[in-house]
Structures are given as structure tokens and as C-alpha cells.
Design a protein around this motif. Sequence first.
Motif, PDB file in Angstrom:
ATOM      1  N   ALA A  98       0.887   1.948  -3.779  1.00 10.76           N
ATOM      2  CA  ALA A  98       1.329   3.581  -3.905  1.00 10.76           C
ATOM      3  C   ALA A  98       0.324   4.339  -2.907  1.00 10.76           C
ATOM      4  O   ALA A  98      -0.233   5.341  -3.395  1.00 10.76           O
ATOM      5  CB  ALA A  98       1.247   4.123  -5.298  1.00 10.76           C
ATOM      6  N   THR A 100      -1.222   6.642  -0.251  1.00  7.70           N
ATOM      7  CA  THR A 100      -0.900   7.910   0.265  1.00  7.70           C
ATOM      8  C   THR A 100      -2.146   8.484   1.140  1.00  7.70           C
ATOM      9  O   THR A 100      -2.847   7.964   1.106  1.00  7.70           O
ATOM     10  CB  THR A 100      -0.629   9.096  -0.912  1.00  7.70           C
ATOM     11  N   TYR A 105       1.063  12.257   0.880  1.00  2.00           N
ATOM     12  CA  TYR A 105       2.430  11.639   1.365  1.00  2.00           C
ATOM     13  C   TYR A 105       2.249  10.219   1.344  1.00  2.00           C
ATOM     14  O   TYR A 105       1.319   9.698   1.557  1.00  2.00           O
ATOM     15  CB  TYR A 105       2.711  12.453   2.565  1.00  2.00           C
ATOM     16  N   GLU A 106       3.308   9.603   1.415  1.00  4.16           N
ATOM     17  CA  GLU A 106       3.486   8.228   1.304  1.00  4.16           C
ATOM     18  C   GLU A 106       2.917   7.775   2.520  1.00  4.16           C
ATOM     19  O   GLU A 106       3.282   8.258   3.772  1.00  4.16           O
ATOM     20  CB  GLU A 106       4.963   7.762   0.958  1.00  4.16           C
ATOM     21  N   THR A 108       3.262   5.267   4.961  1.00  6.55           N
ATOM     22  CA  THR A 108       3.906   4.742   6.136  1.00  6.55           C
ATOM     23  C   THR A 108       4.477   5.918   6.789  1.00  6.55           C
ATOM     24  O   THR A 108       4.468   6.251   8.114  1.00  6.55           O
ATOM     25  CB  THR A 108       4.927   3.695   5.786  1.00  6.55           C
ATOM     26  N   ARG A 162       7.064  10.596  -1.139  1.00  8.25           N
ATOM     27  CA  ARG A 162       6.048  10.052  -2.165  1.00  8.25           C
ATOM     28  C   ARG A 162       6.437   8.689  -2.361  1.00  8.25           C
ATOM     29  O   ARG A 162       7.807   8.193  -2.295  1.00  8.25           O
ATOM     30  CB  ARG A 162       6.438  10.763  -3.486  1.00  8.25           C
ATOM     31  N   PRO A 163       5.579   7.865  -2.563  1.00  2.00           N
ATOM     32  CA  PRO A 163       6.135   6.341  -3.149  1.00  2.00           C
ATOM     33  C   PRO A 163       6.828   6.270  -4.446  1.00  2.00           C
ATOM     34  O   PRO A 163       6.503   7.338  -5.219  1.00  2.00           O
ATOM     35  CB  PRO A 163       4.737   5.766  -2.999  1.00  2.00           C
ATOM     36  N   LEU A 168       5.420   0.481  -4.234  1.00  2.00           N
ATOM     37  CA  LEU A 168       6.292  -0.051  -3.514  1.00  2.00           C
ATOM     38  C   LEU A 168       6.358  -1.678  -3.636  1.00  2.00           C
ATOM     39  O   LEU A 168       5.197  -2.104  -3.928  1.00  2.00           O
ATOM     40  CB  LEU A 168       5.862   0.007  -2.014  1.00  2.00           C
ATOM     41  N   GLY A 173       8.897  -1.601   0.707  1.00  2.00           N
ATOM     42  CA  GLY A 173       7.702  -1.240   1.653  1.00  2.00           C
ATOM     43  C   GLY A 173       8.122  -1.534   3.027  1.00  2.00           C
ATOM     44  O   GLY A 173       8.139  -0.745   4.166  1.00  2.00           O
ATOM     45  N   ARG A 176      10.387   1.096   3.717  1.00  2.98           N
ATOM     46  CA  ARG A 176      10.000   2.580   4.404  1.00  2.98           C
ATOM     47  C   ARG A 176       9.365   2.362   5.726  1.00  2.98           C
ATOM     48  O   ARG A 176       9.637   3.328   6.342  1.00  2.98           O
ATOM     49  CB  ARG A 176       8.831   2.816   3.412  1.00  2.98           C
TER      50      ARG A 176
END
Length: 302
Positions: A98, A100, A105-106, A108, A162-163, A168, A173, A176
Amino acid sequence: MTGKTAIITGANTGLGFECARALLESDPGWHVVLAVRDTRRGADAAARLDRPGRSTVVELDLASLRSVRDFAGRLPDLEVPPLTALVCNAGLQVVSGAATTADGYEMTFGVNHLGHFALVQQVLGALTTPARIVVVGSGTHDPDKFTGMPAPQYNSADELLRPPAGGLTGEEGRRRYTTSKLCNMLFAYELDRRLGHGARGVTVNAFDPGLMPGSGLARNYGSVQRLAWRLVMPVLRILPNVNSTRRSGANLAALVGDPALDGVTGEYFEGTRRIRSSRDSYDPALAADLWQVSERLVSAVG
């Protein structure tokens, strides 16, 4: 001061490094700004380029919107030729957990899209026209192509911030990642529209480097997957659109500097060929949603 300058994100290794090398070799008038998270590795890359006085290393962490702002703030103080090109190249792929960004923010999405979105907003006013922006995408954004990657899933940008609560999985993943590459396409086309399709002197194009077995994109994979990437993937270079990083770097550099592409904008290049991108990449509603959310997030950083 004569000459011209290109900013290249993620220029200390892989595609970005090879793009910098090709630009410097193509024309003695080019200067490159290596925009890198680790300035020590950036300095090593500048030494390997071996073009004294024609490369400048500046810290840029795309996982921090404040770092993007600080990078842009340093540009006026650099003793470099006029800025005429920006290459949005850096990228990563988080396949588990997870992670960030500094802004929550996530990872990736935050690095591959949002950091570059913020960078363009901050740097746009510093460009000397005619100028070029090139956004590095990936064929994995197109579900109609067989890439071995899951199809992107874009419902709204807010869903990508967000994850998942449990982190993930490998499949999610990779999805994403392909979705972030769709975001790159949506952003490139929307930016081109907002710049009047070249009317303001800035062209915007997207680039698919193809599968590059020598790239570092698999660094977050598990040990078995990394081994397969190192040992098996080079054999695939006989297949279409599988390239060395050096070849793809030269193709990317051509989008930045080839006079034959003066005025060309709003296009998607697979290597040196102009092709159509995915159906969703041309959706103005998706692009507007992505732009609106991205603008909101970037403007929230004081």
C-alpha cells in the motif's frame, strides 16, 4: 546564451538516460537537465554521458508535489540555454502493498501521472517556444493489444487516489500500472487540446517505447519474476516492439529534437510510427475528469 535545453525526468538510468545520450549526440546545441530523485545517481549518470558543461543534475521527486514545486522554482537560477523541451519519462510499478506518495496518494498513480501533471503545470510558463512536451506512455494502456498485462480500469480519477484497504495484489498492482499509462494518454491529449493543438507554440505527443528488457520497471517484482525478466525477456527482442533501452531512447530523442516533426502534435508514436492509441484514450469525458481531479490535488499544495 545559445542552444536549447530539455528536461528529462528519470534521466539517471534506462530510457531517460538513453534519451539524454541520444540528444547530446545528435546536436551540440542541446543541454539536458537530468531531473532525478537521487542526485548522487544523477551525478554518476552525468559523468557517464561525458559531455562536460552540457548536463545539469537537479533533484526532483515526483512522489512529492512540494518537490515538484521546488524543482520548478530552481529553474530560473540555472545557467542553461532556453528551455524548449520537457520529457515526462520517469515511472514505476508497485505490484504489492500500500505504498503512497508524500501527499498520501497511491504511488503508481502519484508518480506516473500526478507528479508529471504538476510538473507540466509548473514548467509550462518557462518554456521558450517553439517547444515540445513528450509524455512516455506504454502499449499496455490498450486492452486490444496483447501485452500480458491486465486491462486498465478507469471509472474516475478519485477511485485511483488510494490503494485498496488491504493493499495491492500483484494483479491489481499491474492493473494500476496500465491504468496510470491510460492516464498518461488522457493527459497528453487533453493538454494538447488546452494548448490549442500547437497554436501556442507548444506541441504535445505521447510515446510508447515498447517492451524494454533492460529497463528497471520490474524492480518491484518478486525475486522469481525479476529473474525471469533478466534472463528470459532479452530473448523476446526478436518480437515486434521489443527494444533495447538504447534504441527506444534514440526514438524518444527524435520526438524531442527531430526537425521533421516540427509542428506535429496530439499524436501517439510506437517507436517511430504514428499509430492510434486505445479507444478510451480519446474519451474527452475521462480526460476532463482526470484533469479536474489532478488540478484540484495540485492546487491544494501550498
